[in-house]
Structure formats: C-alpha cells, structure tokens
Enzyme design. Structure first.
Site, PDB file in Angstrom:
ATOM      1  N   SER A 109      -8.461  -2.052  -6.522  1.00 31.98           N
ATOM      2  CA  SER A 109      -6.884  -2.343  -6.392  1.00 31.98           C
ATOM      3  C   SER A 109      -6.074  -2.435  -7.723  1.00 31.98           C
ATOM      4  O   SER A 109      -6.874  -2.944  -8.755  1.00 31.98           O
ATOM      5  CB  SER A 109      -6.367  -3.566  -5.704  1.00 31.98           C
ATOM      6  OG  SER A 109      -6.630  -4.806  -6.468  1.00 31.98           O
ATOM      7  N   LYS A 110      -4.691  -3.047  -8.354  1.00 30.80           N
ATOM      8  CA  LYS A 110      -4.226  -2.237  -9.167  1.00 30.80           C
ATOM      9  C   LYS A 110      -4.562  -4.010 -10.558  1.00 30.80           C
ATOM     10  O   LYS A 110      -4.453  -3.303 -11.139  1.00 30.80           O
ATOM     11  CB  LYS A 110      -2.474  -3.390  -9.089  1.00 30.80           C
ATOM     12  CG  LYS A 110      -1.573  -2.049  -8.473  1.00 30.80           C
ATOM     13  CD  LYS A 110      -0.720  -2.206  -8.020  1.00 30.80           C
ATOM     14  CE  LYS A 110      -0.508  -2.093  -6.468  1.00 30.80           C
ATOM     15  NZ  LYS A 110      -0.021  -2.510  -5.075  1.00 30.80           N
ATOM     16  N   ARG A 111      -5.346  -4.901  -9.455  1.00 27.03           N
ATOM     17  CA  ARG A 111      -6.190  -5.647 -10.563  1.00 27.03           C
ATOM     18  C   ARG A 111      -6.764  -4.876 -11.818  1.00 27.03           C
ATOM     19  O   ARG A 111      -7.377  -5.149 -12.974  1.00 27.03           O
ATOM     20  CB  ARG A 111      -6.718  -6.764  -9.507  1.00 27.03           C
ATOM     21  CG  ARG A 111      -5.495  -7.480  -9.162  1.00 27.03           C
ATOM     22  CD  ARG A 111      -6.513  -8.631  -8.423  1.00 27.03           C
ATOM     23  NE  ARG A 111      -7.827  -7.959  -7.369  1.00 27.03           N
ATOM     24  CZ  ARG A 111      -9.044  -8.298  -7.201  1.00 27.03           C
ATOM     25  NH1 ARG A 111      -9.494  -8.882  -8.376  1.00 27.03           N
ATOM     26  NH2 ARG A 111      -9.508  -7.582  -6.465  1.00 27.03           N
TER      27      ARG A 111
END
Length: 495
Positions: free
Chosen positions: A242-244
RNA sequence: GCCCCCAUCGUCUAGCCAGGUCCAGGACACCGCCCUUUCAAGGCGGAGAGCGCGGGUUCGAAUCCCGCUGGGGGUGCCA
C-alpha cells in the site's frame, strides 16, 4: 470461447497489484485466443471520478494491455434494475427498511457480546401490507438478497483449489442501496453473466465475496463462471502493498523511468513462474504463449523494487531496440530541459545504454553530453584545483589543438600526457573527467570525447584552465567554474 | 472474536499434484576476484534454505495426512 475481464474501480491510480491482475487476466484470454474485457466499476458514485478513469485507461494502455470490449457500469443501471426486479419477483430479494443507524447499533451490540455480526433479517418477513405502508410513508429502503439457510457454498478455485464457505458467515446482504444504485456483489454477477465471462480472475481479497455471487447466479438460474483468485502482493514488511510502502502505482514507476515492457515482465514473475526453469526475460508474445493459471503460485509475494530495477536495466541495455530507447528517453530529457537531436542521442545511447537502469537515471548519466548545464561536484572541483590537473589540462589542450579528436585519440593523448608528466594513468583521467563531466564518476571519458564536438571539449578545458590559472583571492574555484560554465548556453551541434 | 487463504535461501521462485534421481536448482540483492580512466556493465567464483514447528503414513517425505504456530485477507447501503 474464453472470456476474461479486468474490472477496476476508478478511485485512484492503477495499483501494481491490480496491474498484475489485469496482466494475468489479459494473458489468460490471449493465450486461449479469447476475449478480454475492460469494465469500469463505478457504482460507488462517492469515490469514482472521470479523472481516475482516464488515468486508469492510460496506464493500462501504457502497459500494453489492449481490450476487446469496454463497459462502464454507470451506463448499465437500467439493466441492473431489471435484474433486481427479477430477484424481487422471484422472492430472492426483499426490501429492507432498516436505517444505517439501526444497523450500526446491531453491529455494535454483536461486537460487545463478542459474537460475529450478521444482519438480523429483521425485514425478511415483512408482509406486503407493511411494505406498502412503509413505502407510502416515504421511508427509504434497500434491497437485500435472501440468503438460503444452512447452505455451504463450495467451488473449485483454479488457483487455490477446493474452497468451501458456509452462509452462516454472512447474513442477507444489500444488492441495491437506498439511493437506487446497485452494489458490487450484485452488479458483478449481472455483468459477468451478460457479458459471457467464463473466467473470473481477480485478487484473493474477493474470495469471501464469491459465495455471495454464486448464490446470486443460482437465484437467477445462471451458470457461474470459473474462479481464479490470485494471491496478494506484499510490501517489504509482509503486509499488503500500500501507499505506506512508497511508490505503488503504475504511474509512479512510469514517471521514475521504468519501461512498460520491463514492468510487465517483472509483474508476471510475481506469482507466476515459467515452465522452463532459469529464464526470466520474456516478451509479451512469449508470455501469452507460456502463461497458464496452473503455474500461478498460491502464496503471496513480496514486491522487490530492487529486482524490478535490475530487470529494467536489462531492458535498457539489452532488450529495447535502440530507436525505441531514444524515443523513451527523449521525453525525460526534455523535461530536464535538454532538446537533443535524435541522431546525436542515438549515437550517445549506443555507447552509454549499459550504464543506467532507469530513464531518470539515464538523464543524470547523460548530462555531460549536453551543453549548458554542467555543474560540478565538490570532489570534482577539488581535483581541478590541483597543480597536476592544471598541468594535465594544459597539455591536453595543447595536443588537442593539433589533431582530430576521437575515443582512440583521447586514449593516445592521455598516455602521452601520462608519460610526459610522469603521472599515473588514473591521475590523468581524473583531471579530464572532472573537467569534462563535472563528476568523478560516470561514463567513459573516451566515449564522451568520441561523441562530443571537438569545440565543446576545447571549451570545457579552456574555461576550466583559464580560470584556475588566473585565480583571484576573492574568488573560490567553485564560483569561478560554475559561473563560467553556466554562462555558456549552447554549443553548435548539441541542441 | 468469527470465516477463508497461505507457509522452500533476506526476496522472487523451481521441485510438491503422479514420494526416492534434491545432503534442494535458478534469479535479485550480498561478498570476493578479473577487466578497467571512475561508477556501473560484463566475466568468474563464494556465502546463503536441511524445506515454519510437532506428530503420523511409508523401506523412504520438501513432496501425502493431522495438529500447532506464524503471516495474510475478509468480516460495509466500498470495490
């Protein structure tokens, strides 16, 4: 005929995981000579936007996925209404007047008691009169699917194998929202059925949805398709990518200078393995020929940017035809303010394509080949300040004025200088490199001299030299050199 | 909590379905050497998993069965 589809929702950029799903689905269809459908799932009007849809299509095209048919769910609401009506009439669906608040408190109560939540079925047994009455009052209502009691839904997943899920795990679910829009589990069935989809290939996060969908197929008297659930893609920390984790959209990688073919190739290696061991480099055509769901791994894979980088490098230095590499790199150079002549760029790349792994990195590498923007690293300046460097450069200048310049010529000259001044080869080259590239590392100086017009080489040497020779106390070498090089705008043949 | 899925070098994976030829093969990353005007690229070599753990079945298990543990996903009037 085999029909597969990719069904993204336009709520953001194309995610790498979705891109891989799209690729596998596409490969599967093409391998079987079937049809590949692109369907935009925009029934969630809150989050779907036109812009994202455009981005999605662009990214898919960039990756080289061409679809045979295109649909947008928001164009098909009438169809869904029709099917909802069918379910309502056959008693497989019923109106539910529960409010969001009511449901919320039901859920909370279940949670407090520590029991798994499912819809209570409160509105299941409403009499026609009650329904009429509520409707007359203007109370909003949803349509719920009547889940048969005690069923265990079983299906053979093409990747995961035997899967069985009991309906006890979910209650009657909403198929049409109170605003009249249909929900995912319902439209996906209507669409797949009416579009003739034979193989549903999607992420494994859809496994829990599958029994609901199978139930709807049955209620509609339709034959369910085959299902293939792909394992998810994980980040370095083994949680869902994910964006993390940084760059996770196809767009990100495109902008960083990754090639579509390389990304395509890499994504295939994530979860699928070729029948022939050892090989990892595949063209799209080969992948179409070799792909099969049988060779898709059922366990999740960690995305490795390192390996993608490496593969991208392989494409840059070995796979891509030179002319295509020129075309791919050009926009990156232009964005950096360079407007190189194509033939010139072609000549440069021929010699330098094996020295960078992304196009962005290529711009950095190729800077010395273009006039006007040379900046100097601290180490390079330090090198230029030495007496040795001054000696080397003036000798170089002197020799240069009397002969033609070429890669071999430079090597010969360097050797002469080395002998005459009694220096190590390294020291000679370092001085030349610092002066010509502004860095102490990079492409070969001989390559640079071979391609760069002689007057540009002369210019760079002269300016480095004249300034370092007539240094005034107040002027730092850096100021002198930088100011000087920046003033020089263009050089013939370079821009 | 409940349901589902998964488990081979740090990572991607081959092998597993049709048990022995696997004291587990390849690739990325890593280390060393060679090449060399630098960084790379390239060439050569190295280290790295006894196949999550515990039980079975079997003459024999990474491969079959069970349990456990760990990880992931789902649990919406999102898709």
């Amino acid at each position: 005929m085999v029909v597969s589809r990719f069904a993204p929702s336009p709520t953001g950029y194309l995610h790498l995981g979705n891109a891989r799903t799209a690729i596998f689905s596409y490969l599967f269809a093409r391998h079987h000579g079937g049809k590949f459908i692109l369907r935009v799932e925009d029934t969630d009007r809150e989050r779907s936007t036109q812009e994202f849809e455009q981005m999605l299509l662009q990214d898919l095209q960039w990756l080289g996925l061409e679809w045979d048919e295109f649909y947008r769910q928001s164009d098909r609401f009438d169809l869904y209404k029709e099917y909802a009506q069918k379910l309502l009439e056959s008693g497989h669906a019923y109106p539910c007047f529960c409010t969001v608040e009511e449901l919320e408190s039901e859920r909370k109560r279940a949670e407090e008691k520590g029991v798994p939540y499912r819809y209570s079925g409160k509105c299941r047994a409403l009499t026609p009169q009650q329904v009429e009455g509520y409707k007359k009052e203007g109370r909003p209502y949803t349509l719920r699917f009547r889940v048969p009691d005690g069923r265990v839904v079983v299906f053979e997943d093409l990747i995961k194998g035997h899967i069985s899920i009991s309906v006890e795990d979910f209650g009657d679910f909403v198929i049409v929202r109170s605003d009249g829009t249909p929900t995912y589990n319902f439209v996906v069935v209507v669409d797949d059925a009416t579009m003739g989809v034979t193989h549903v290939i999607r992420g494994e996060d859809h496994i829990p949805n599958t029994p609901k969908q199978i139930l709807i197929y049955e209620a509609l008297g339709l034959q369910p398709p085959r299902f293939a659930h792909l394992p998810v893609i994980l980040g370095e920390d083994r949680s869902k990518l994910s964006k993390r984790h940084g760059a996770v959209s196809v767009r990100n990688y495109r902008e960083e200078g990754y090639l579509p073919d390389a990304l395509f190739n890499y994504l295939c290696l994530l979860g699928w393995s070729p029948p022939e061991e050892g090989k990892e480099l595949f063209s799209k055509e080969e992948l179409i020929r070799l792909f099969s769901l049988e060779r898709v791994n059922s366990s999740p894979a960690v995305f490795s940017k390192e390996k993608l980088r490496w593969l991208n490098g392989v494409y840059i230095r070995e796979v891509l035809p030179l002319d295509r590499l020129v075309e791919e790199l050009l926009p990156f150079l232009e964005r950096a303010g360079y407007r190189p002549d194509k033939d010139y760029l072609r000549r440069v790349l021929q010699k330098t394509r094996d020295s960078f792994e992304t196009l962005k990195e290529g711009v950095q590498r190729l800077r010395p080949f273009f006039a006007g923007e040379l900046t100097y690293s601290e180490e390079a300046l330090k090198t230029l300040q030495t007496q040795q460097a001054t000696a080397v450069l003036s000798a170089f200048l002197h020799k240069l004025q009397q002969r033609e310049l070429s890669g071999e010529g430079v090597k010969a000259i360097a050797k002469e200088i080395q002998k005459e001044l009694g220096l190590k080869a390294k020291e000679v080259w370092h001085a030349l490199r610092a002066c010509l590239t502004g860095e102490l590392e990079g492409v070969g100086v001989d390559i640079l001299c071979e391609v760069l017009p002689k007057e540009e080489v002369l210019g760079r040497v002269e300016r480095a030299l004249s300034k370092s020779g007539h240094r005034r106390p107040a002027d730092t070498p850096q100021a002198l050199l930088c100011e000087d090089f920046h003033r020089r705008e263009d050089s013939p043949g370079l821009s």
